[in-house]
Every structure is written in C-alpha cells, then in structure tokens.
Design an enzyme around this catalytic site. Structure first.
Site, PDB file in Angstrom:
ATOM      1  N   ARG A  14       0.862  -1.177   0.000  1.00  0.00           N
ATOM      2  CA  ARG A  14       0.000   0.000   0.000  1.00  0.00           C
ATOM      3  C   ARG A  14       0.900   1.230   0.000  1.00  0.00           C
ATOM      4  O   ARG A  14       2.000   1.205   0.549  1.00  0.00           O
ATOM      5  CB  ARG A  14      -0.906   0.002   1.239  1.00  0.00           C
ATOM      6  CG  ARG A  14      -1.901  -1.160   1.282  1.00  0.00           C
ATOM      7  CD  ARG A  14      -2.736  -1.127   2.551  1.00  0.00           C
ATOM      8  NE  ARG A  14      -3.703  -2.222   2.571  1.00  0.00           N
ATOM      9  CZ  ARG A  14      -3.459  -3.442   3.057  1.00  0.00           C
ATOM     10  NH1 ARG A  14      -2.251  -3.713   3.562  1.00  0.00           N
ATOM     11  NH2 ARG A  14      -4.382  -4.380   3.041  1.00  0.00           N
ATOM     12  N   LYS A  71      -2.098  -1.776   7.787  1.00  0.00           N
ATOM     13  CA  LYS A  71      -3.532  -1.543   7.938  1.00  0.00           C
ATOM     14  C   LYS A  71      -4.154  -2.550   8.892  1.00  0.00           C
ATOM     15  O   LYS A  71      -5.022  -2.215   9.690  1.00  0.00           O
ATOM     16  CB  LYS A  71      -4.218  -1.625   6.568  1.00  0.00           C
ATOM     17  CG  LYS A  71      -5.718  -1.402   6.609  1.00  0.00           C
ATOM     18  CD  LYS A  71      -6.305  -1.473   5.207  1.00  0.00           C
ATOM     19  CE  LYS A  71      -7.810  -1.249   5.235  1.00  0.00           C
ATOM     20  NZ  LYS A  71      -8.400  -1.325   3.878  1.00  0.00           N
ATOM     21  N   HIS A 125      -2.111   3.278  -5.418  1.00  0.00           N
ATOM     22  CA  HIS A 125      -2.826   2.154  -4.822  1.00  0.00           C
ATOM     23  C   HIS A 125      -3.345   1.200  -5.891  1.00  0.00           C
ATOM     24  O   HIS A 125      -3.420  -0.020  -5.691  1.00  0.00           O
ATOM     25  CB  HIS A 125      -3.991   2.669  -3.970  1.00  0.00           C
ATOM     26  CG  HIS A 125      -4.461   1.685  -2.954  1.00  0.00           C
ATOM     27  ND1 HIS A 125      -5.136   0.533  -3.277  1.00  0.00           N
ATOM     28  CD2 HIS A 125      -4.343   1.667  -1.597  1.00  0.00           C
ATOM     29  CE1 HIS A 125      -5.430  -0.141  -2.164  1.00  0.00           C
ATOM     30  NE2 HIS A 125      -4.957   0.517  -1.147  1.00  0.00           N
ATOM     31  N   ARG A 167      -1.608  -2.141  -6.971  1.00  0.00           N
ATOM     32  CA  ARG A 167      -1.903  -3.409  -6.283  1.00  0.00           C
ATOM     33  C   ARG A 167      -2.981  -4.191  -7.036  1.00  0.00           C
ATOM     34  O   ARG A 167      -2.915  -5.414  -7.148  1.00  0.00           O
ATOM     35  CB  ARG A 167      -2.355  -3.124  -4.849  1.00  0.00           C
ATOM     36  CG  ARG A 167      -1.229  -2.680  -3.939  1.00  0.00           C
ATOM     37  CD  ARG A 167      -1.738  -2.026  -2.658  1.00  0.00           C
ATOM     38  NE  ARG A 167      -2.745  -2.801  -1.967  1.00  0.00           N
ATOM     39  CZ  ARG A 167      -2.499  -3.838  -1.139  1.00  0.00           C
ATOM     40  NH1 ARG A 167      -1.235  -4.238  -0.945  1.00  0.00           N
ATOM     41  NH2 ARG A 167      -3.478  -4.461  -0.515  1.00  0.00           N
ATOM     42  N   HIS A 193      -3.744  -8.924   2.537  1.00  0.00           N
ATOM     43  CA  HIS A 193      -5.169  -8.887   2.844  1.00  0.00           C
ATOM     44  C   HIS A 193      -5.444  -9.776   4.047  1.00  0.00           C
ATOM     45  O   HIS A 193      -4.825 -10.829   4.209  1.00  0.00           O
ATOM     46  CB  HIS A 193      -5.996  -9.364   1.654  1.00  0.00           C
ATOM     47  CG  HIS A 193      -6.064  -8.372   0.549  1.00  0.00           C
ATOM     48  ND1 HIS A 193      -6.386  -8.705  -0.744  1.00  0.00           N
ATOM     49  CD2 HIS A 193      -5.837  -7.034   0.542  1.00  0.00           C
ATOM     50  CE1 HIS A 193      -6.368  -7.621  -1.501  1.00  0.00           C
ATOM     51  NE2 HIS A 193      -6.040  -6.591  -0.751  1.00  0.00           N
ATOM     52  N   TYR A 244      -1.352 -19.663   9.741  1.00  0.00           N
ATOM     53  CA  TYR A 244      -0.789 -20.851   9.100  1.00  0.00           C
ATOM     54  C   TYR A 244      -0.343 -20.526   7.679  1.00  0.00           C
ATOM     55  O   TYR A 244       0.751 -20.903   7.250  1.00  0.00           O
ATOM     56  CB  TYR A 244      -1.851 -21.949   9.089  1.00  0.00           C
ATOM     57  CG  TYR A 244      -1.447 -23.195   8.338  1.00  0.00           C
ATOM     58  CD1 TYR A 244      -0.365 -23.977   8.754  1.00  0.00           C
ATOM     59  CD2 TYR A 244      -2.157 -23.601   7.212  1.00  0.00           C
ATOM     60  CE1 TYR A 244      -0.011 -25.125   8.076  1.00  0.00           C
ATOM     61  CE2 TYR A 244      -1.806 -24.753   6.523  1.00  0.00           C
ATOM     62  CZ  TYR A 244      -0.738 -25.519   6.956  1.00  0.00           C
ATOM     63  OH  TYR A 244      -0.380 -26.644   6.286  1.00  0.00           O
TER      64      TYR A 244
END
Length: 401
Positions: free
Chosen positions: A241, A268, A331, A334, A358, A368
C-alpha cells in the site's frame, strides 16, 4: 469541655495556629489570621488521620457534629472517609468532562495509548472536526435527530463517505461514554439506513498488459526527482500500500536476505508483513541507497529527511507523466498485480492474497498461511518482476501465461 457557639465566636487569632477540642475527636483549628476550620481526628486501621469538615461559621457547631457522627458510622462500616472523598473528587472531575468533544478527545488519547497508527489517530481527529456541531453538547443529552442533523450537513455537500465514517466514529465515542458512566445510549444506532449510501469507488488501475508495459516505460523516462522515480519503479513489484511503502525505513529492509519487513504499526491490519524482494527490486534499492540511506526513511520528504514522502507525491508524478486521476494511482498498482497474477493461473489465490497483505477471515488459517506460502511467494515475486520486465520491453501484448 464541649464547645458552644459563644465560645467559638470568642476565639481570637494568635501568633501561631492552635486547636480547641470539642468532643470525640472534633476540634476547631484557629489560624494566625483568625480563620476557624473544623477538623476531625480519627483512627483507621491503626493510623492516626485528620479530615477537614469546613470552616466556621459556614459550617455551624451542630452541622460539624453531625458530619463527625456520619464519618464515625462510615468508619465503623470499614470506609476510610479521606479515601472516599478523594474518589468522589476524581469521579466529579471525570464526570465534568461530559461533552461530546471532551469524551471524543479522551477516546482518541486512549487510541494513542493503545499504540494505534498515527494515521488512524490523525483521521479520528479529522472526523471529530467534522462533527463540530456536537462538540459542546453534553453527551447524555444528544438525541439521534441532532446527530443526524450534523451528518446531513456533510451529505448535503456530497460527502456521503465522510458522513458514513463520522457516524461510525461517533458511535464509538458514544459507546465509550456509556462504558465510562457518562452516557446512557448510542443515539447513532437508530440512524443506520438514514444516510445516503456512498457508491463504492475502486482505485483506478491498469489491467491490460500492453497498457502496463507503456506505464513502466513512461516511469523509466520520468525526468523529475530521482527518489520519486524510484518509488514509482519499485511500487509495481512489491505490491505494498502507498502508506506502507513511503513510511518504510532502511532498517526494515534486509538486502542480504532479500526481505522487506513492514512493522505492524505501519500495516492496515496491525500485523507485520514480509515482502520477498526480487533481483529487480534489489537493483532499484542499490540505486536508491546512496540517495537516502543508510538510515531513516527509504523515501523521505523533499524538504526534510525526518518525515516520509508525502502521500500525494507518487500520484502527482503520474499526473505529470500524463496519466489522469481516473487512469493510474499508486494504490491501483496493487489491483494491477492482483489481476494479472490471478489471470496467469500460476499462483494460488492464497499466496497472492498474502502478498497483498489482505486479512484472512479465519485468524488461525491466516497465521498458518503466512508460513505455508512463503516459498511460493518468493518464486511468485521473482516471476512477477520478470513478467513486468517483459511488458516493459514488449510493444505488443504479452499475456501472463
């Protein structure tokens, strides 16, 4: 001998403070200026203590004795009157800060103490400024219609998203007021659906390979500030970001291990994020290092190295390159990566999502996956940089296959 009003009035000032007893620990303290203060001496858990009961004649003899008797009753019940008085003063001071603005500022201070990101608290202060009509109103007296009025003023100017965010922030403040005993309800809870819903805006992005190649060639030819050019060149590769990129420090980058680690406070989702570095990114960093290293921000501001590059710098560079705001944004790069990586079919969606940082809806699964997909992500980032190089040199469409 017990005091009387006649005896108390007859007490004269002396060179030094002196005491005149009444009964059962109650006495009058006379100052050198003639002031007469009631005090009560008592013992609590073996400790000798004294508490002021007011001045004479504002507090008469009968009132002073009643206060003494009440205190003795409290002591018999295990309550220390001095400690209880301190608690009452604190509660009164706490309760006096009961306007929406005061409680909102206190809530923001709590956010700072909890280690929330600076950008988050700056945004909270900005939202509070938008709710200025409510600032001086006692929080317990604010009704839903008054909150709606403040939000409608924002909606009337077309600021639908700002109004929505302000309602959410106000809700958190009201709930904090309830939790701290200064509010009774959250009046925003009944306002859901009362505001115009903002249209979802997606960051402009290039998703056609030929257009991406043209963008990369345009960035390479950029004649402006070299640090800005390198920020534009690195951004498509690392998938960070914009805020994560510009707030990074050289201490976050391990060029020997080819890993760029973003600290949790800059993320974020408030979790650290590691980015595998391709050969191409390492080459860009080698060029950047003499300009901004070895310490401080990787991309510092133009006027001072103590602050990061402005959030608008990269986007303004794109405008100077000839790209409109509706075509390319920092942005949006991305989205470009996400679209073309998924289109290639070479990489698992989870690995792509990990590189985009995310959040995983399943927290345990997310932990994991961060370890599980690292090797795939290393390979994917190198493939992605190689593919971007292909697009840069190609003049016809090169599909991600």
């Amino acid at each position: 001998m017990a005091l009387s009003d006649v005896k108390i009035r007859a007490l004269k000032a002396r060179d030094k403070l002196y005491k005149v007893p009444d009964d059962r620990g109650l006495y009058v303290e006379v100052s050198p200026k003639g002031a007469k203060l009631w005090r009560f001496r008592y013992f609590f858990h073996g400790k000798d203590k004294r508490i002021a009961l007011g001045s004479y004649p504002a507090v008469g003899l009968a009132d002073a004795r009643k206060k003494r008797d009440d205190i003795q009753q409290a002591i018999a019940e295990g309550v220390d009157p001095i400690l209880e008085r301190k608690r009452a003063k604190l509660a009164a001071a706490f309760g006096a800060a009961n306007t929406f603005g005061e409680i909102a500022e206190e809530y923001i201070e709590k956010m700072v103490a909890e280690g929330r990101a600076e950008a988050t608290t700056v945004k909270a202060n900005w939202l509070l400024e938008q709710l200025k009509p409510l600032a001086k109103m006692p929080v317990a007296d604010i009704k839903p219609i008054e909150v709606l009025g403040a939000l409608k003023k924002l909606s009337a100017r077309g600021k639908y998203e700002t109004a929505r965010r302000c309602r959410s922030f106000a809700s958190r403040v009201f709930r904090y007021a309830v939790a701290t005993g200064r509010g009774e309800m959250d009046p925003t809870s009944v306002l859901r659906g009362a505001l115009i819903a903002p249209r979802t805006k997606h960051h402009p992005a290039l998703v056609e390979p030929e257009a991406v190649g043209e963008l990369l060639r345009t960035i390479d030819a950029y004649s402006g500030n070299a640090i800005t050019r390198l920020a534009c060149q690195i951004s498509p590769h690392v998938m960070l970001r914009p805020g994560e990129l510009r707030q990074s420090s050289w201490s976050d980058i391990d060029r020997d291990k080819a890993v760029w680690t973003i600290p949790a406070e800059c993320m974020k989702m408030r979790r650290p994020h590691a980015v595998p570095l391709s050969r191409q990114v390492l080459q860009y960093l080698e060029e950047l290092y003499p300009l901004t290293g070895p310490e401080g921000f990787v991309f510092p501001a133009f006027h001072t190295s103590k602050r990061p590059m402005s959030e608008n710098t990269v986007n303004q560079a794109f405008r100077r390159m000839g790209y409109a705001a509706g075509e390319v944004t920092a942005h949006g790069l991305r989205t470009t990566a996400s679209s073309l990586l998924n289109e290639s079919g070479k990489w698992s969606p989870d690995a792509i999502e990990r590189s985009l940082a995310h959040a995983d809806a399943n927290a345990i699964r997310g932990i994991y996956n961060r370890g599980r997909y690292w090797e795939e992500r290393v390979a994917m980032h190198q493939w992605w940089s190689d593919y971007l190089d292909e697009l840069r040199v190609a003049r016809s469409i090169v599909r991600a296959a």
